[in-house]
Motif scaffolding. Structure first.
Motif, PDB file in Angstrom:
ATOM      1  N   PRO A  14       2.452  -1.265  15.629  1.00 32.82           N
ATOM      2  CA  PRO A  14       1.671  -1.659  14.863  1.00 32.82           C
ATOM      3  C   PRO A  14       0.960  -2.470  14.694  1.00 32.82           C
ATOM      4  CG  PRO A  14       3.132  -0.261  13.837  1.00 32.82           C
ATOM      5  CD  PRO A  14       3.926  -1.198  14.669  1.00 32.82           C
ATOM      6  N   ILE A  15       2.393  -3.958  14.187  1.00 35.54           N
ATOM      7  CA  ILE A  15       1.872  -5.371  14.100  1.00 35.54           C
ATOM      8  C   ILE A  15       1.564  -5.524  15.779  1.00 35.54           C
ATOM      9  CG2 ILE A  15       3.912  -6.094  13.655  1.00 35.54           C
ATOM     10  CD1 ILE A  15       2.937  -8.055  11.646  1.00 35.54           C
ATOM     11  N   LEU A  56      -5.015   3.928  12.194  1.00 34.88           N
ATOM     12  CA  LEU A  56      -4.803   2.874  11.589  1.00 34.88           C
ATOM     13  C   LEU A  56      -4.973   2.334  10.626  1.00 34.88           C
ATOM     14  CD1 LEU A  56      -3.826   0.046  15.499  1.00 34.88           C
ATOM     15  CD2 LEU A  56      -2.532   1.254  13.530  1.00 34.88           C
ATOM     16  N   GLU A  57      -6.502   2.437  10.393  1.00 40.46           N
ATOM     17  CA  GLU A  57      -7.540   2.512   9.593  1.00 40.46           C
ATOM     18  C   GLU A  57      -7.196   3.169   8.312  1.00 40.46           C
ATOM     19  OE1 GLU A  57      -9.949   0.276   8.469  1.00 40.46           O
ATOM     20  OE2 GLU A  57     -11.284  -0.461  10.416  1.00 40.46           O
ATOM     21  N   ALA A  58      -7.343   4.658   8.206  1.00 43.65           N
ATOM     22  CA  ALA A  58      -6.915   5.654   7.318  1.00 43.65           C
ATOM     23  C   ALA A  58      -4.821   5.082   6.878  1.00 43.65           C
ATOM     24  CB  ALA A  58      -6.620   6.549   8.773  1.00 43.65           C
ATOM     25  N   MET A  59      -4.517   4.268   7.830  1.00 41.27           N
ATOM     26  CA  MET A  59      -2.803   4.411   7.512  1.00 41.27           C
ATOM     27  C   MET A  59      -2.875   2.952   6.847  1.00 41.27           C
ATOM     28  SD  MET A  59       0.281   4.610  10.082  1.00 41.27           S
ATOM     29  CE  MET A  59       0.172   5.959  10.729  1.00 41.27           C
ATOM     30  N   HIS A  60      -3.753   2.119   6.641  1.00 37.13           N
ATOM     31  CA  HIS A  60      -3.792   0.802   5.615  1.00 37.13           C
ATOM     32  C   HIS A  60      -4.635   1.192   4.857  1.00 37.13           C
ATOM     33  CE1 HIS A  60      -4.665  -3.464   4.587  1.00 37.13           C
ATOM     34  NE2 HIS A  60      -6.244  -3.565   4.248  1.00 37.13           N
ATOM     35  N   TRP A 104      -4.460   3.557   3.176  1.00 33.48           N
ATOM     36  CA  TRP A 104      -3.724   4.877   2.455  1.00 33.48           C
ATOM     37  C   TRP A 104      -2.580   3.671   1.974  1.00 33.48           C
ATOM     38  CZ3 TRP A 104       1.137   5.599   2.266  1.00 33.48           C
ATOM     39  CH2 TRP A 104       1.943   7.029   1.249  1.00 33.48           C
ATOM     40  N   GLY A 105      -1.922   2.715   2.518  1.00 32.48           N
ATOM     41  CA  GLY A 105      -0.985   1.669   1.782  1.00 32.48           C
ATOM     42  C   GLY A 105      -1.332   1.528   1.029  1.00 32.48           C
ATOM     43  N   LYS A 154      -3.668   1.824  -1.770  1.00 30.74           N
ATOM     44  CA  LYS A 154      -3.911   3.053  -1.975  1.00 30.74           C
ATOM     45  C   LYS A 154      -1.935   3.099  -2.758  1.00 30.74           C
ATOM     46  CE  LYS A 154      -6.945   6.506  -1.155  1.00 30.74           C
ATOM     47  NZ  LYS A 154      -6.676   7.675  -1.044  1.00 30.74           N
ATOM     48  N   HIS A 155      -1.068   3.504  -1.923  1.00 32.57           N
ATOM     49  CA  HIS A 155       0.207   3.478  -1.048  1.00 32.57           C
ATOM     50  C   HIS A 155       1.252   2.420  -2.623  1.00 32.57           C
ATOM     51  CE1 HIS A 155       4.503   5.647  -1.299  1.00 32.57           C
ATOM     52  NE2 HIS A 155       4.386   4.132  -0.394  1.00 32.57           N
ATOM     53  N   THR A 156       0.558   0.810  -2.572  1.00 28.47           N
ATOM     54  CA  THR A 156       0.890  -0.215  -3.185  1.00 28.47           C
ATOM     55  C   THR A 156       0.636  -0.200  -4.967  1.00 28.47           C
ATOM     56  OG1 THR A 156       1.433  -1.293  -1.363  1.00 28.47           O
ATOM     57  CG2 THR A 156       1.494  -2.373  -3.281  1.00 28.47           C
ATOM     58  N   HIS A 207      -0.115   3.623  -6.258  1.00 29.43           N
ATOM     59  CA  HIS A 207       0.444   4.201  -6.881  1.00 29.43           C
ATOM     60  C   HIS A 207       2.209   3.916  -7.380  1.00 29.43           C
ATOM     61  CE1 HIS A 207       1.117   8.742  -7.275  1.00 29.43           C
ATOM     62  NE2 HIS A 207       2.716   8.280  -6.615  1.00 29.43           N
ATOM     63  N   LYS A 244       3.481   3.999 -10.563  1.00 27.96           N
ATOM     64  CA  LYS A 244       5.213   4.724 -10.830  1.00 27.96           C
ATOM     65  C   LYS A 244       6.075   3.519 -11.651  1.00 27.96           C
ATOM     66  CE  LYS A 244       8.548   7.735  -8.104  1.00 27.96           C
ATOM     67  NZ  LYS A 244       8.163   7.599  -6.368  1.00 27.96           N
TER      68      LYS A 244
END
Lengths: 117, 117
Positions: free
Chosen positions: A23-24, A92-96, A98-99, A101-103, A105, A109
């Motif tokens: 990916p990178i 890759l856009e969608a993953m980025h 989401w990533g 947001k994930h951070t 999230h 937590k």
DNA sequence: TCCCTAAGTATCTTTTAGGATACTATACCA
DNA sequence: TGGTATAGTATCCTAAAAGATACTTAGGGA
């Protein structure tokens, strides 16, 4: 999306994107255009020559990157994203996105865990 | 997308989605709602109990699926996608779409190879 | 004459993912 | 009394991914 997960083609995209470096590598080439082997290597701290070569060959095999060899010594080889490779950008856009947001999230937590402990 | 690939969060999404079974487990739960362990197992031909348990535990750890145990014998355990897990849907959509195109791309390539050989 | 460079190969070892198989607990049913 | 069902564990093993390290090639420069 298909009704039957069995027929779904998610794995195809995944198989191209997985790996510690792919990916990178793709992102670098998407964002910085054509790059020499040694430039890529410098951009990817920790990668070995063997790994970089292997990943690039696999991406070339899938028609995601293009490899151009200049017949000179010392060698010069340039890599760039193909038009087809560029079609991976939405994923890759969608993953980025989401990533990112994930951070957040994960941070929330952790905060909750601290409060309940 | 970020200017610097080093800071990019694509890996976060990837780390959750990779594995031979995770995407298809997520798709099943997304499309079919709550499922018991044994139902999932039947839906995934070839998976072993150990693998299914492992993948589900990892997805639970990431807050992608929810696990509900009913204290009865024989045991009953239900799995479902969390709201947060549902946020992965755009990625899976993008991958599925790309995968479909990819199949066509490969077929065209094969055709060309046949013509030049 | 020897060293430098760039883009690799060639081996070998370690790490990780995945799979096969056997085992467990316990209520219910015949 | 013994078999069935469900949701797991516990071990052991194989295959694939990744990493470390050393070697190669040949023109140009000191």
């Amino acid at each position: 999306m298909e009704k039957q997960p069995e027929n779904c083609r998610v794995e195809d995209a995944l198989s191209i994107l997985v790996g510690k470096w792919k990916p990178i590598i793709i992102l670098h080439l998407l964002q910085q255009g054509t790059k020499r082997f040694s430039e890529l290597k410098r951009s990817l701290p920790g990668i070995t020559q063997k790994m970089l070569t292997k990943q690039l060959r696999e991406l070339e095999e899938e028609d995601i990157v293009q490899r151009v060899v200049y017949p000179q010594v010392p060698p010069k080889v340039e890599y760039s994203i193909t038009e087809y490779g560029r079609s991976l950008e939405p994923i890759l856009e969608a993953m980025h996105e989401w990533g990112t947001k994930h951070t957040l999230h994960k941070m929330e937590k952790q905060k909750q865990n601290q409060m309940t402990s």
